[in-house]
Write an enzyme that holds these catalytic residues in place. Structure first.
Site, short mmCIF file in Angstrom:
data_model
loop_
_atom_site.label_atom_id
_atom_site.label_comp_id
_atom_site.label_asym_id
_atom_site.label_seq_id
_atom_site.Cartn_x
_atom_site.Cartn_y
_atom_site.Cartn_z
N LYS A 28 0.02 12.47 -24.04
CA LYS A 28 -0.93 13.17 -23.17
C LYS A 28 -2.32 12.66 -23.50
O LYS A 28 -2.60 12.23 -24.61
CB LYS A 28 -0.88 14.69 -23.38
CG LYS A 28 -1.28 15.49 -22.16
CD LYS A 28 -0.22 15.43 -21.07
CE LYS A 28 -0.59 16.30 -19.88
NZ LYS A 28 0.49 16.28 -18.87
N LYS A 64 4.97 8.57 -22.44
CA LYS A 64 4.60 8.83 -21.05
C LYS A 64 3.90 10.17 -20.97
O LYS A 64 4.33 11.15 -21.57
CB LYS A 64 5.88 8.87 -20.19
CG LYS A 64 5.62 9.02 -18.71
CD LYS A 64 5.34 7.66 -18.11
CE LYS A 64 4.99 7.76 -16.63
NZ LYS A 64 3.68 8.34 -16.39
N ASN A 70 0.23 21.44 -3.68
CA ASN A 70 1.21 20.38 -3.48
C ASN A 70 2.62 20.83 -3.83
O ASN A 70 3.56 20.66 -3.05
CB ASN A 70 0.83 19.15 -4.31
CG ASN A 70 1.82 18.01 -4.13
OD1 ASN A 70 2.11 17.59 -3.02
ND2 ASN A 70 2.36 17.53 -5.24
N THR A 110 7.61 16.62 -7.48
CA THR A 110 7.69 17.84 -8.28
C THR A 110 8.27 18.99 -7.45
O THR A 110 9.18 19.70 -7.91
CB THR A 110 6.30 18.22 -8.83
OG1 THR A 110 5.77 17.13 -9.57
CG2 THR A 110 6.41 19.45 -9.73
N SER A 163 8.01 9.24 -11.63
CA SER A 163 7.11 8.32 -12.36
C SER A 163 7.93 7.24 -13.07
O SER A 163 7.54 6.07 -13.11
CB SER A 163 6.27 9.09 -13.37
OG SER A 163 5.24 9.80 -12.74
N LYS A 221 10.47 17.19 -22.36
CA LYS A 221 10.69 17.14 -20.91
C LYS A 221 11.41 15.86 -20.51
O LYS A 221 12.36 15.90 -19.71
CB LYS A 221 9.33 17.24 -20.19
CG LYS A 221 9.41 17.50 -18.70
CD LYS A 221 8.01 17.73 -18.15
CE LYS A 221 8.03 18.22 -16.72
NZ LYS A 221 6.67 18.50 -16.21
#
Length: 435
Positions: free
Chosen positions: A124, A88, A239, A208, A368, A112
């Site tokens: 990534k 992911k 954000n 987040t 996610s 993470k």
């Protein structure tokens, strides 16, 4: 020299040199990896396995530009690890993206996901381009060709991309559609961060920032500070920063400083965050000219006295030059890498509790995961359920890392790497290595 000492002297276990404020992303990650490996007494074979990506893919992306010319872009996808589950990680569209950077970020995603107990490995991706210089049609063509070139790499059971720098819901929608056309079926779960109408999760945009608030409240509890008695400073009002500010403000926290690209803004009596949000909305998305606080520099903002400092803007903001001037009791890393390696050690010596980015901003990947689960089941949750589950997972992760910190008498950042690497390495040992 013992066999163990010989392995530690290998290129993989080499002692890190002096900590620099401008390290390569990969070396910065590896320095923390080496520390955790020593704590866990990880053998060199396991160290090498977890140091190297499972798969690295480089593709050419030829498209026809609006002026009729053919131009070729370069794209990357790195699968660092898939021991815990499908990999992911986001995809960034930037002119300066490098394979080394993507490798480092893929590894970081592995740790993470392990930290917040999400059953994913790390990945990534990136495309070397500047979206500001591309038309909508050109951007769509790059996205679709990149997806087509990665068709054997990505998939809901293999590797799940998400938005990152300069990519968004629309990019994810194009990726989902392209993959679905090749698969001859609609496959919502191939990407996350999609529009809700295409199977995106409610609560994803705030995730987040909400996660930052959850760990901030947990840190305040450890410091015996009530949220309504807390003074906070937040760098960045995009954000993540704006959501963090609003949610803390709703809990009675006095937010004395905020900032964006236009500069910093300080009010000793507290800033009216509701007014600040409306101001930004009516002022082309910027705080420029904000009249609810005194104008200061971003440098001055970071050095304001407060209980909690939340850098939610850029990396390397707190470094060896200003670390000794920080007057916070806790720092919560809303951004990726806002505290440099040198500053990390200095702040620890000063007794400042740092909640590292690998935990603090993991709310995005957590939701996610929720999106992926909902897509796979074809059953979607209310926003309240998403938020409740996010708060629980982030709170549990904070407490787990705090226990590891206490056990080894190390920092929370070090605890995060120790826990994540131990979890992945144990899982790998149980699964075994196929040969």
């Amino acid at each position: 020299m013992t066999k163990k000492e010989e392995s530690y002297s290998s290129p993989y276990y080499k002692e890190p040199g002096p900590a620099l404020d401008k390290e390569s992303p990969f070396e910065s990650m590896m320095e923390r990896f080496r520390f955790a490996a020593r704590i866990l007494d990880l053998d060199e074979g396991m160290f090498q396995y977890l140091s190297n990506p499972v798969k690295t893919v480089i593709v050419s992306i030829p498209i026809i530009m609006d002026n009729g010319e053919v131009r070729v872009f370069e794209g990357y996808r790195v699968i660092h690890d898939n021991v815990l589950g499908p990999s992911k990680g986001g995809i960034r569209f930037t002119p300066g993206v490098t394979l080394e950077e993507v490798k480092a970020l893929a590894a970081w995603m592995t740790w993470k996901c392990a930290v917040v107990n999400v059953p994913f490995g790390g990945a990534k991706g990136g495309v070397k381009c500047n979206p500001k210089h591309l038309s909508g049609r050109e951007l769509e063509q790059i996205t679709r060709r990149y997806t087509a070139e990665m068709i054997e790499v990505i998939g809901p059971d293999r590797d799940i991309p998400a938005p990152d720098m300069n990519t968004n819901e629309q990019i994810m929608a194009w990726m989902m559609d392209t993959y679905s056309m090749h698969a001859r079926r609609t496959e919502n779960a191939v990407v996350t961060g999609k529009p809700v109408i295409l199977g995106g999760s409610k609560g994803r945009k705030e995730a987040t920032g909400r996660g930052v608030v959850t760990v901030t409240l947990a840190a305040l509890n450890k410091l015996s500070i009530m949220p309504n008695k807390c003074r906070a400073v937040i760098q960045g009002f995009g954000n993540v920063g704006s959501v963090t500010a609003r949610l803390l403000y709703e809990r009675g926290t006095c937010i004395t400083g905020i900032s964006d690209i236009s500069g910093g803004y300080y009010n000793a009596d507290g800033i009216d965050i509701d007014y600040a949000l409306k101001y930004v909305q009516n002022n082309k998305g910027t705080l420029d000219g904000f009249d609810g606080a005194d104008r200061i520099s971003n440098k001055e903002l970071l050095e304001l006295p407060c209980d909690v400092l939340i850098p939610a803007a850029l990396q390397d903001q707190i470094n060896k030059d200003n670390a000794r001037k920080i007057k916070a009791r806790a720092i919560v890393e809303g951004a990726n890498g806002p505290v440099t390696a040198n500053a990390d050690a200095m702040l620890d010596d000063m007794g400042i509790l740092i909640i590292p980015d690998i935990l603090a901003n993991a709310g995005g990947v957590t939701v996610s995961y929720f999106e992926w689960v909902q897509d796979r089941h074809g059953y979607f949750w209310t926003e309240d359920r998403v938020n409740r589950r996010l708060n629980r997972m982030m709170g549990d992760a904070f407490q787990l890392l705090y226990d590891v910190k206490q056990k080894y008498n190390i920092t929370l950042r070090q605890a995060a790497y120790v826990h994540a690497i131990e979890k992945v390495s144990k899982t790998l040992k149980i699964r075994g290595i196929y040969a």
